[in-house]
Design an enzyme around this catalytic site. Structure first.
Site, mmCIF file in Angstrom:
data_model
loop_
_atom_site.group_PDB
_atom_site.id
_atom_site.type_symbol
_atom_site.label_atom_id
_atom_site.label_comp_id
_atom_site.label_asym_id
_atom_site.label_seq_id
_atom_site.Cartn_x
_atom_site.Cartn_y
_atom_site.Cartn_z
ATOM 1 N N LYS A 110 0.803 -1.229 0.000
ATOM 2 C CA LYS A 110 0.000 0.000 0.000
ATOM 3 C C LYS A 110 0.839 1.283 0.000
ATOM 4 O O LYS A 110 0.386 2.318 -0.462
ATOM 5 C CB LYS A 110 -0.952 -0.015 1.177
ATOM 6 C CG LYS A 110 -1.987 -1.138 1.022
ATOM 7 C CD LYS A 110 -3.293 -0.796 1.644
ATOM 8 C CE LYS A 110 -4.388 -1.758 1.215
ATOM 9 N NZ LYS A 110 -4.147 -3.144 1.678
ATOM 10 N N GLU A 132 -9.629 6.285 3.944
ATOM 11 C CA GLU A 132 -10.433 5.276 4.623
ATOM 12 C C GLU A 132 -9.535 4.069 4.859
ATOM 13 O O GLU A 132 -8.538 3.883 4.181
ATOM 14 C CB GLU A 132 -11.616 4.866 3.737
ATOM 15 C CG GLU A 132 -11.294 3.778 2.700
ATOM 16 C CD GLU A 132 -10.270 4.197 1.647
ATOM 17 O OE1 GLU A 132 -10.089 5.403 1.433
ATOM 18 O OE2 GLU A 132 -9.629 3.300 1.051
ATOM 19 N N SER A 399 1.716 -9.843 -1.048
ATOM 20 C CA SER A 399 1.356 -8.429 -0.929
ATOM 21 C C SER A 399 1.697 -7.815 0.425
ATOM 22 O O SER A 399 1.891 -6.609 0.529
ATOM 23 C CB SER A 399 -0.136 -8.246 -1.222
ATOM 24 O OG SER A 399 -0.925 -9.096 -0.399
#
Ligand SMILES: *Cc1c(COP(=O)(O)O)cnc(C)c1O
Length: 418
Positions: A110, A132, A399
């Protein structure tokens, strides 16, 4: 919350002829029948500004160099390509490689997107950031880049998620972010997105919204995908250097779809490379007990874009469930919907019990504790590797790391930690 599924007939969605991946989305933000920009009028100007600033930035050598520098120095790129030797032997088939996004700062892919977007906010002169978060990973990445660049930061998070992920809430607060609990609806991610959109409508002049996945209104799905393309670009070059060729198959988990589009994108044109996205099968494919949008989801509009959504016949959003909070969302990124319909990407799902087992297997065999999200990809990878030949190569995008998940796993295994 309701979508507008009823107004869209399936006939509006014939299988599209393949087009060059770079030509998508079109100027209206559409990937074939999917995507677009379904937002209140008050946000249209802001989205057009982001699209224009992003378009200029991605061609600007100064922006590219600055982003590359922070990806290296702050995030820790390039990430390693790792041969999972014992997992490969365990499966007895294809050679399994992990792309190690779990090694990045803040623990997952991310940060690639958070860095790209915070630099855009800087260019737009917007001093305030909102975001969010569900599990808290995107919130932590956003809080980190806001601290680093001196931005005011507010993170919306469902009250239920705050309870489940209290460590991530504390991490965000340590880095100076204000974390706001959302008490509406199911008190989870979907409700946090609604609150963030509400904030954005009110404060759009001085605020940039760092959306955390390849979802939402144009240009977000395109922009977020582009910020993660570095994953596939690196992996491609690393495999060519290591093995002298491309992988036979690439597997990634799909929540909104950002890590998957990032690792897949630069292989889309290589017809010999099979691409597989793995959704959350939760307790099994029964209404309200999973988050596999391609297993029973229908076309609709949710939170800015048209895509497959888990909803009832009235367009009410279904409850979703997954052991991994990062995959627990009712809608899938529109680019995935497009490639699923064209057949270029295949989609599978992994259920909670398989995920729990493989989480422990990977930890034990490789000394790597994977995020529960990433473990979904490993579940499918273990099945596929066993069916593939020993001369074949399987690439799994890892990930994120599982540190955030160990307390939850201990609880599910009945182990008392404190
Ligand atoms: C958030 C998250 C995901 C799911 O998001 P995508 O946008 O689908 O990539 C997957 N893995 C990890 C580790 C995450 O934190």
């Amino acid at each position: 919350m309701s979508s507008v599924a009823a107004s869209i007939s399936p006939a509006a969605n014939p299988p599209a002829a393949p087009v060059a991946p770079e030509s998508l989305p079109d100027a209206a933000g559409r990937f074939g029948a999917f995507g677009g920009c379904y937002v209140p009028e008050t946000l249209m100007t802001a989205l057009q500004e982001i699209a224009a600033v992003y378009e200029a930035a991605r061609h600007d050598p100064a922006y590219i160099a600055e982003l590359d520098r922070h990806l290296k120095e702050f995030a820790g790129r390039p990430t390693e390509l790792y041969f999972a030797e014992r997992l490969t032997a365990h499966c007895g088939g294809a050679k399994i490689y992990f792309k190690r996004e779990d090694l990045l700062h803040t623990g997952a892919h991310k940060i690639n997107n958070a860095l790209g977007q915070v630099l855009l906010a800087k260019r737009m002169g917007k001093p305030r950031i909102i975001a969010e978060t569900g599990a808290g990973q995107h919130g932590v990445a956003t809080a980190a880049v806001c601290a680093k660049f001196g931005f005011k930061c507010r993170i919306y998070m469902g009250a239920v998620d705050m309870e489940r992920q209290s460590l991530n809430v504390f991490r965000m607060r340590l880095m100076g972010a204000e974390v706001v609990g959302v008490e509406a609806g199911q008190k989870t991610l979907k409700d946090a997105v609604n609150e963030a959109m509400r904030d954005w409508v009110t404060n759009v002049r001085d605020t940039h919204y760092i959306l955390g996945s390849a979802l939402g209104a144009h240009p977000y799905p395109m922009m977020v995908r582009d910020f993660h393309r570095v994953i596939g670009k690196e992996a491609r070059a690393q495999l060519i250097e290591r093995e002298g060729r491309l992988p036979d198959e690439v597997i990634a988990c799909v929540g909104g779809g950002s890590n998957a589009m990032g690792v897949f994108f630069d292989f889309l044109k290589d017809e010999s490379v099979r691409l597989v996205g793995v959704e959350a099968g939760g307790h099994g494919i029964r209404q309200g007990e999973h988050a596999a949008r391609f297993e029973g989801g229908k076309l609709g509009v949710l939170q800015g874009c048209k895509t497959y959504i888990l909803q009832n016949p009235d367009g009410q959003i279904e409850l979703t469930h997954s052991v991994s909070a990062g995959l627990d969302y009712a809608a899938i990124g529109p680019e995935h919907a497009y490639y699923r319909d064209t057949g270029r990407i295949r989609y599978a799902f992994a259920c909670d019990d398989e995920v729990m087992e493989t989480f422990q297997l990977c930890s034990r065999l490789e000394g790597i504790i994977p995020a529960l999200e990433s473990t979904h990809a490993i579940v499918e990878g273990v099945k596929r590797a066993a069916q593939m030949g020993k001369d074949e190569i399987l690439l799994i995008n890892l990930s994120g790391r599982g540190d955030k998940d160990v307390a939850q796993v201990a609880k599910l295994l009945g182990v008392k930690l404190f």
